[in-house]
Motif scaffolding. Structure first.
Motif, PDB file in Angstrom:
ATOM      1  N   LYS A 107     -25.966  -7.392  28.571  1.00  0.00           N
ATOM      2  CA  LYS A 107     -25.991  -8.827  28.881  1.00  0.00           C
ATOM      3  C   LYS A 107     -26.006  -9.045  30.400  1.00  0.00           C
ATOM      4  O   LYS A 107     -26.762  -9.891  30.916  1.00  0.00           O
ATOM      5  CB  LYS A 107     -24.767  -9.513  28.276  1.00  0.00           C
ATOM      6  N   LYS A 128     -29.204 -10.638  32.606  1.00  0.00           N
ATOM      7  CA  LYS A 128     -29.057 -11.803  33.485  1.00  0.00           C
ATOM      8  C   LYS A 128     -29.573 -11.489  34.890  1.00  0.00           C
ATOM      9  O   LYS A 128     -30.281 -12.295  35.503  1.00  0.00           O
ATOM     10  CB  LYS A 128     -27.584 -12.222  33.548  1.00  0.00           C
ATOM     11  N   GLU A 147     -33.332 -11.444  34.841  1.00  0.00           N
ATOM     12  CA  GLU A 147     -33.864 -12.804  34.785  1.00  0.00           C
ATOM     13  C   GLU A 147     -33.828 -13.462  36.169  1.00  0.00           C
ATOM     14  O   GLU A 147     -34.790 -14.125  36.580  1.00  0.00           O
ATOM     15  CB  GLU A 147     -33.048 -13.638  33.788  1.00  0.00           C
TER      16      GLU A 147
END
Length: 397
Positions: free
Chosen positions: A284, A288, A291
């Motif tokens: 996770k 992030k 991104e």
């Protein structure tokens, strides 16, 4: 001064292997790769000028040597020593270093015309010191030279010979990234202590010229590790501070690929639930980060990026410019060893540059001044005005 010139069978005497104990030791530590530098003058003339000092260093008449601990295991070092004259509890790096100095100072040296011959005789005694500590330390010559800049520096000329040599050693210690911060801090504390005592020693003030970069890092460190100010990226961009992602996309994809493979193994082979949850959280986190890097805004989470750069000492100074950068960190992943039929912990890292910010040192000072002001703390860096002033040694008082 022996009283007899005789040599008969079974004649004997007792000698001492010098092992130094420094009662004023600042540290009781002994870690692998701890090191320090000392000076070995084969001849000493306190009145020699800078040019003569440079010639003596090049000729090997004045040499510098480094002592490095190859192990931090005190028990192993003492067990390897041919003479057990110290306990593991008493052994420190300072003991090793001072013993090396004591042994070197107890030897008789010749001065040869050839620099190579001068260095060769040192190596013989380096070996003796290494054997004293069971070859668990390394003693070697280290290159220190007087640059043309120092040769023509009027303030450097004003230092005594001992101060000149100490300055050269202090500067050389700064080459070690592990010791850099501690060495700079020690130099500055000595300077501040001398101020409190009303003493203005040339060496401590002269060392100030090397402190501007360090103090600038401290100034940045206080802000970015003390606060994650959300608007810092906007202010940096408005100040035309250059920041960019370098290899971020490819690096984060690589981390995610490794993590995904570990997670799938844990799921298929019914691995530890705790490990599975840990890997999932890392996935996770890196998703992030990927991104954010794909969005291309290098000023997002600016304070966090600067903080990571500073605490990992990923800061470079060159020709009036400063570069802060981040690289991939080491992560631990679970992998199943099919041959031995058991789970193992593997480490993975990619040390290529993820993100960087570059600007001039003056631009960084102005940025930090503004960031502190935005937080309601108006503070200025003034240390550079002393190191940039002509004849600052003579005028410092």
């Amino acid at each position: 001064n022996m009283e007899t010139k005789e040599l008969n069978k079974n004649m004997s005497d007792i000698s001492i292997m010098p092992l130094a104990f420094n009662t004023n030791m600042e540290t009781k530590e002994l870690n692998k790769n701890m090191n320090d530098i000392s000076i070995m003058p084969l001849a000493f003339n306190a009145n020699m000028d800078v040019k003569e000092l440079k010639e003596n260093i090049e000729q090997g008449i004045i040499s510098f040597y480094k002592v490095t601990a190859l192990s931090g295991n005190k028990q192993n070092i003492v067990a390897s020593m041919p003479l057990k004259v110290i306990t593991p509890e008493e052994l420190t790096f300072e003991t090793i270093f001072q013993t090396a100095i004591t042994i070197m100072e107890s030897k008789n040296f010749y001065i040869y015309a050839s620099p190579e011959e001068n260095k060769k005789q040192l190596k013989k005694y380096f070996k003796e010191i290494e054997e004293t500590f069971g070859n668990k330390i390394k003693v070697e010559s280290t290159k220190i030279e007087i640059t043309d800049e120092l040769l023509n520096d009027e303030e450097f000329k004003e230092l005594t010979l001992n101060e000149k040599l100490e300055y050269l050693v202090r500067t050389k210690r700064l080459d070690d990234p592990v010791r850099y911060n501690g060495t700079m801090l020690q130099n500055l504390l000595e300077l501040f202590d001398s101020f409190k005592e009303g003493k203005f020693e040339n060496l401590n003030i002269f060392t100030l010229r090397n402190s501007k970069k360090f103090l600038l890092k401290v100034y940045a460190n206080i802000f970015f590790t003390g606060t994650l100010y959300q608007n810092s990226g906007i202010i940096a961009k408005n100040n035309k501070i250059f920041a960019r992602y370098v290899h971020a996309v490819n690096i984060y994809k690589e981390y995610l690929k490794v993590l995904k493979k570990s997670y799938e193994e844990l799921e298929i082979l019914k691995g530890s639930k705790f490990s599975k949850k840990y890997i999932y959280e890392l996935m996770k986190q890196y998703s992030k980060l990927l991104e954010e890097s794909l969005n291309g805004d290098a000023y997002e989470d600016f304070s966090w990026k600067m903080r990571n750069s500073i605490i990992h000492n990923q800061v470079e100074f060159k020709e009036g410019y400063v570069r802060f950068y981040t690289t991939g960190k080491t992560i631990k992943i679970n992998r199943f060893n099919k041959k031995h039929q058991k789970w193992e912990i593997k480490e993975f890292n990619n040390n290529r540059t993820i993100w960087e910010m570059t600007c001039s040192m003056q631009e960084l000072i102005e940025l930090l001044d503004e960031l502190y002001k935005e937080k309601g703390i108006e503070i200025k860096v003034n240390i550079h005005k002393y190191t940039m002033r002509k004849d600052y040694l003579r005028n410092f008082n």
